[in-house]
Design an enzyme around this catalytic site. Structure first.
Site, PDB file in Angstrom:
ATOM      1  CD  GLN A  21       1.559   1.652   3.384  1.00  0.00           C
ATOM      2  OE1 GLN A  21       1.637   1.014   2.343  1.00  0.00           O
ATOM      3  NE2 GLN A  21       0.404   2.100   3.845  1.00  0.00           N
ATOM      4  NE  ARG A  78       1.796  -5.061  -4.759  1.00  0.00           N
ATOM      5  CZ  ARG A  78       1.259  -3.841  -4.658  1.00  0.00           C
ATOM      6  NH1 ARG A  78       0.049  -3.688  -4.141  1.00  0.00           N
ATOM      7  NH2 ARG A  78       1.910  -2.796  -5.085  1.00  0.00           N
ATOM      8  CG  HIS A 124       4.204   0.599  -2.073  1.00  0.00           C
ATOM      9  ND1 HIS A 124       3.331  -0.447  -2.321  1.00  0.00           N
ATOM     10  CD2 HIS A 124       3.440   1.589  -1.554  1.00  0.00           C
ATOM     11  CE1 HIS A 124       2.102  -0.098  -1.943  1.00  0.00           C
ATOM     12  NE2 HIS A 124       2.146   1.144  -1.466  1.00  0.00           N
ATOM     13  CD  GLU A 171      -2.105   3.052  -5.265  1.00  0.00           C
ATOM     14  OE1 GLU A 171      -1.872   4.069  -4.598  1.00  0.00           O
ATOM     15  OE2 GLU A 171      -3.034   2.276  -4.996  1.00  0.00           O
ATOM     16  CG  ASN A 316      -3.030  -1.130  -6.198  1.00  0.00           C
ATOM     17  OD1 ASN A 316      -2.868  -2.321  -6.469  1.00  0.00           O
ATOM     18  ND2 ASN A 316      -2.069  -0.372  -5.714  1.00  0.00           N
ATOM     19  CE1 TYR A 318      -7.443  -0.207  -0.547  1.00  0.00           C
ATOM     20  CE2 TYR A 318      -6.335   0.720  -2.449  1.00  0.00           C
ATOM     21  CZ  TYR A 318      -6.307  -0.041  -1.299  1.00  0.00           C
ATOM     22  OH  TYR A 318      -5.144  -0.639  -0.905  1.00  0.00           O
ATOM     23  CD  GLU A 386      -2.247  -1.412  -2.673  1.00  0.00           C
ATOM     24  OE1 GLU A 386      -3.033  -0.502  -2.327  1.00  0.00           O
ATOM     25  OE2 GLU A 386      -1.030  -1.235  -2.807  1.00  0.00           O
ATOM     26  CD  GLU A 443      -3.747   4.443   4.351  1.00  0.00           C
ATOM     27  OE1 GLU A 443      -3.065   3.399   4.294  1.00  0.00           O
ATOM     28  OE2 GLU A 443      -4.309   4.928   3.364  1.00  0.00           O
ATOM     29  CD1 TRP A 444       0.146   5.280   2.272  1.00  0.00           C
ATOM     30  CD2 TRP A 444       2.325   5.749   2.430  1.00  0.00           C
ATOM     31  NE1 TRP A 444       0.851   4.237   1.723  1.00  0.00           N
ATOM     32  CE2 TRP A 444       2.180   4.497   1.800  1.00  0.00           C
ATOM     33  CE3 TRP A 444       3.637   6.243   2.632  1.00  0.00           C
ATOM     34  CZ2 TRP A 444       3.275   3.734   1.376  1.00  0.00           C
ATOM     35  CZ3 TRP A 444       4.713   5.489   2.207  1.00  0.00           C
ATOM     36  CH2 TRP A 444       4.523   4.256   1.588  1.00  0.00           C
TER      37      TRP A 444
HETATM   38  C1  PNW Z   1      -2.957   2.788  -1.745  1.00  0.00           C
HETATM   39  N1  PNW Z   1      -7.193   7.600  -2.727  1.00  0.00           N
HETATM   40  O1  PNW Z   1      -2.959   4.189  -1.755  1.00  0.00           O
HETATM   41  C2  PNW Z   1      -1.517   2.392  -1.443  1.00  0.00           C
HETATM   42  O2  PNW Z   1      -0.929   1.591  -2.450  1.00  0.00           O
HETATM   43  C3  PNW Z   1      -1.315   1.799  -0.095  1.00  0.00           C
HETATM   44  O3  PNW Z   1       0.049   1.938   0.286  1.00  0.00           O
HETATM   45  C4  PNW Z   1      -2.286   2.411   0.892  1.00  0.00           C
HETATM   46  O4  PNW Z   1      -2.040   2.059   2.216  1.00  0.00           O
HETATM   47  C5  PNW Z   1      -3.668   1.974   0.448  1.00  0.00           C
HETATM   48  O5  PNW Z   1      -3.920   2.359  -0.878  1.00  0.00           O
HETATM   49  C6  PNW Z   1      -4.795   2.479   1.311  1.00  0.00           C
HETATM   50  O6  PNW Z   1      -4.896   3.871   1.219  1.00  0.00           O
HETATM   51  C7  PNW Z   1      -4.064   4.959  -2.014  1.00  0.00           C
HETATM   52  O7  PNW Z   1      -7.296   8.607  -1.994  1.00  0.00           O
HETATM   53  C8  PNW Z   1      -4.236   6.091  -1.228  1.00  0.00           C
HETATM   54  O8  PNW Z   1      -7.994   7.383  -3.635  1.00  0.00           O
HETATM   55  C9  PNW Z   1      -5.269   6.941  -1.475  1.00  0.00           C
HETATM   56  C10 PNW Z   1      -6.147   6.692  -2.507  1.00  0.00           C
HETATM   57  C11 PNW Z   1      -5.982   5.557  -3.298  1.00  0.00           C
HETATM   58  C12 PNW Z   1      -4.932   4.695  -3.041  1.00  0.00           C
END
Ligand code: PNW
Length: 500
Positions: A21, A78, A124, A171, A316, A318, A386, A443-444
């Protein structure tokens, strides 16, 4: 306003990133290709036209980035190690690339020179392309775990004198499922899927579950190796980072929705945490739904899982969601646990405030529940590896607008309070926190539009500008750590009891 909930004086905190990234420099110093290099250059594009070819050019600008880290006051950092920089072809009999080792040596030494503690993630998502070509990568459970074990060994040998905190995999759920939406949805590299019109290869009914087993056993081998050969002399810690949301029932009165919410978390976390944290089989609800499509663990696998005792659970986190049961039988390609995921409950109440990306709403109360549930179930100290968000509309903002990141500041405050409450009110042992991410980055599959950084990255000039949140986090931690409570009292967890 109530004072923020306290954190202990030795709480570890900092920022997180991942190699593909941020690094760029994909053809430099002998680096081999990874599955993300290939995926980002497919046509038609599956990453909004973006690739990690340059990314944040961190490979050349790491000193500047670590200066930012120092300025922000982070005690820990990290990062992830790109496998194909270390072993360009990836395999256990393939040559090691000294120039790749030298980059991480420089990075680690530069961290230590600044008094910042390195936390290294081994994987990762950037599998060496050659391993995918040779035997299908994670689709070959036996081959991939041996190659990963050797990669881990090289990292312990070459960096373990200075790196004392290891995360094996980031993940595994996302790796198994999103490979848009990897091996189930085909959304991430390598993009295999039988339900994604953009993919012509793959089998969503079986491949994610095979990949999951390969990741579980690869993790176990890397931890068992550390325990046997390196822990004694290097005295470090090792764990894994698992993602997963908390789920509430869509209809809180309906037993079937309550079961669906629990089932969803078992499909998200139990899939990996049962074998990895408890050396147990997959959750029963997964066996019931997936039958023989879920590969079994042999006695030898269980023996290895028992040897692979870890030091911490990396979380992690969110967002959270509601789960609503389905009455029809699960389809062969379902990977959620036969339910519908929703952002509103039956009464139309949203789970949280929207952010700058559709899948993320700010849900700090459910973060506390999640921390407490994971601690009680799996019994390991937790590091939040995260946590972060993009602000609403941030993708459309200029730099001047983006640095005023009020939404992100509040998100961090609320989530830190959730960590505090899970510790003090619920007795969870939570030892550290990493904000995602040090800077805006690739962001992937969402490309460069979605910005999770505490630093604004101008992708044309590569100039970095601290956002307000970057400069305020230190104070947020200091305020909480000042009023720290001791001695620590933690309730024994279920997982802990199971081991006694
Ligand atoms: C994580 N979802 O990925 C990754 O570990 C990071 O590399 C990424 O940049 C970050 O979260 C933010 O997206 C996720 O859709 C991607 O629930 C998507 C999800 C959760 C984690």
């Amino acid at each position: 306003m109530a004072p923020p909930t306290p954190l202990p004086a030795d709480f570890e905190w900092g920022f997180a990133t991942a190699a593909y990234q941020i690094e760029g420099a994909v053809d430099e110093d002998g680096r081999g290709k990874s599955i993300w290099d290939t995926f980002c250059h497919l046509e038609p594009t599956r990453t909004k036209g973006a690739s990690g070819d340059i990314a944040c050019d961190h490979y050349h600008r790491y000193e500047e980035d670590l200066d930012l880290l120092s300025r922000y006051g982070g005690k820990a950092y990290r990062f992830s190690i790109s496998w194909s920089r270390i072993i360009p072809l990836g395999g256990r009999n393939d040559p090691v690339n000294e120039a790749g080792i030298a980059f991480y040596d420089r990075l680690i030494d530069a961290l230590l020179a600044r008094g910042i503690v390195p936390w290294a993630t081994l994987y990762h998502w950037d599998l060496p392309q050659k391993l995918h070509d040779r035997y299908g990568g994670w689709l070959d459970v036996e081959e991939s775990q041996l190659d990963f074990e050797r990669f881990a060994k090289i990292c312990y040998e070459r960096f373990g004198d200075r790196v004392k905190n290891w995360i094996t995999l980031n993940e595994p759920w996302i790796v198994s499922i999103f490979q848009d939406k990897g091996y189930a949805t085909g959304g991430n590299a390598p993009g295999r899927s039988s339900i994604n019109p953009q993919s012509s290869e793959g089998n969503t009914a079986t491949e994610p579950w095979t990949v999951g087993k390969a990741l579980i056993m690869s993790h176990a081998r890397a931890v068992a190796l550390y325990n046997k050969k390196f822990r004694g002399t290097q005295k470090g810690r090792i764990g894994i980072s698992l993602n997963g949301d908390f789920y509430e029932p869509w209809d809180s009165e309906d037993e079937r929705d309550k079961m669906a919410a629990e089932r969803r978390m078992e499909f998200h976390i139990g899939w990996f945490a049962n074998p990895i944290c408890l050396a147990q089989d997959y959750p029963i609800c997964m066996r019931e739904q997936l039958g023989d499509r879920l590969p079994a663990f042999t006695e030898a696998d269980f023996a290895l899982l028992r040897e692979a005792k870890m030091d911490f659970y990396g979380m992690n986190y969110y967002t959270s969601q509601f789960a609503r049961h389905r009455d029809e039988p699960a389809s062969e390609t379902d990977f959620l646990g036969n339910l519908i995921e929703l952002q509103e409950n039956k009464q139309g109440v949203p789970v949280g405030e929207p952010s700058g990306v559709h899948w993320l709403r700010s849900t700090p109360d459910l973060f506390r529940k999640h921390l407490t549930r994971v601690y009680r179930k799996y019994g390991l100290p937790i590091y939040v590896t995260e946590n972060g968000c993009p602000c609403p509309e941030e993708d459309k903002m200029t730099r001047t607008e983006a640095v005023e990141d009020t939404y992100r500041i509040r998100y961090f405050q609320d989530h830190l309070d959730a960590v505090g409450l899970s510790r003090t009110e619920d007795g969870s042992d939570i030892k550290g926190y990493f904000a995602w991410s040090l800077m805006d980055n690739l962001e992937w599959s969402d490309g460069y539009g979605v910005r999770f950084g505490v630093t604004f990255t101008d992708y044309k000039t590569l100039e970095r500008t601290p956002k307000k949140s970057a400069l305020l986090l230190k104070g947020m931690f200091e305020d909480r750590m000042k009023q720290s409570v001791s001695p620590e009292t933690h309730l024994p967890s279920e997982g802990f009891r199971a081991h006694m």
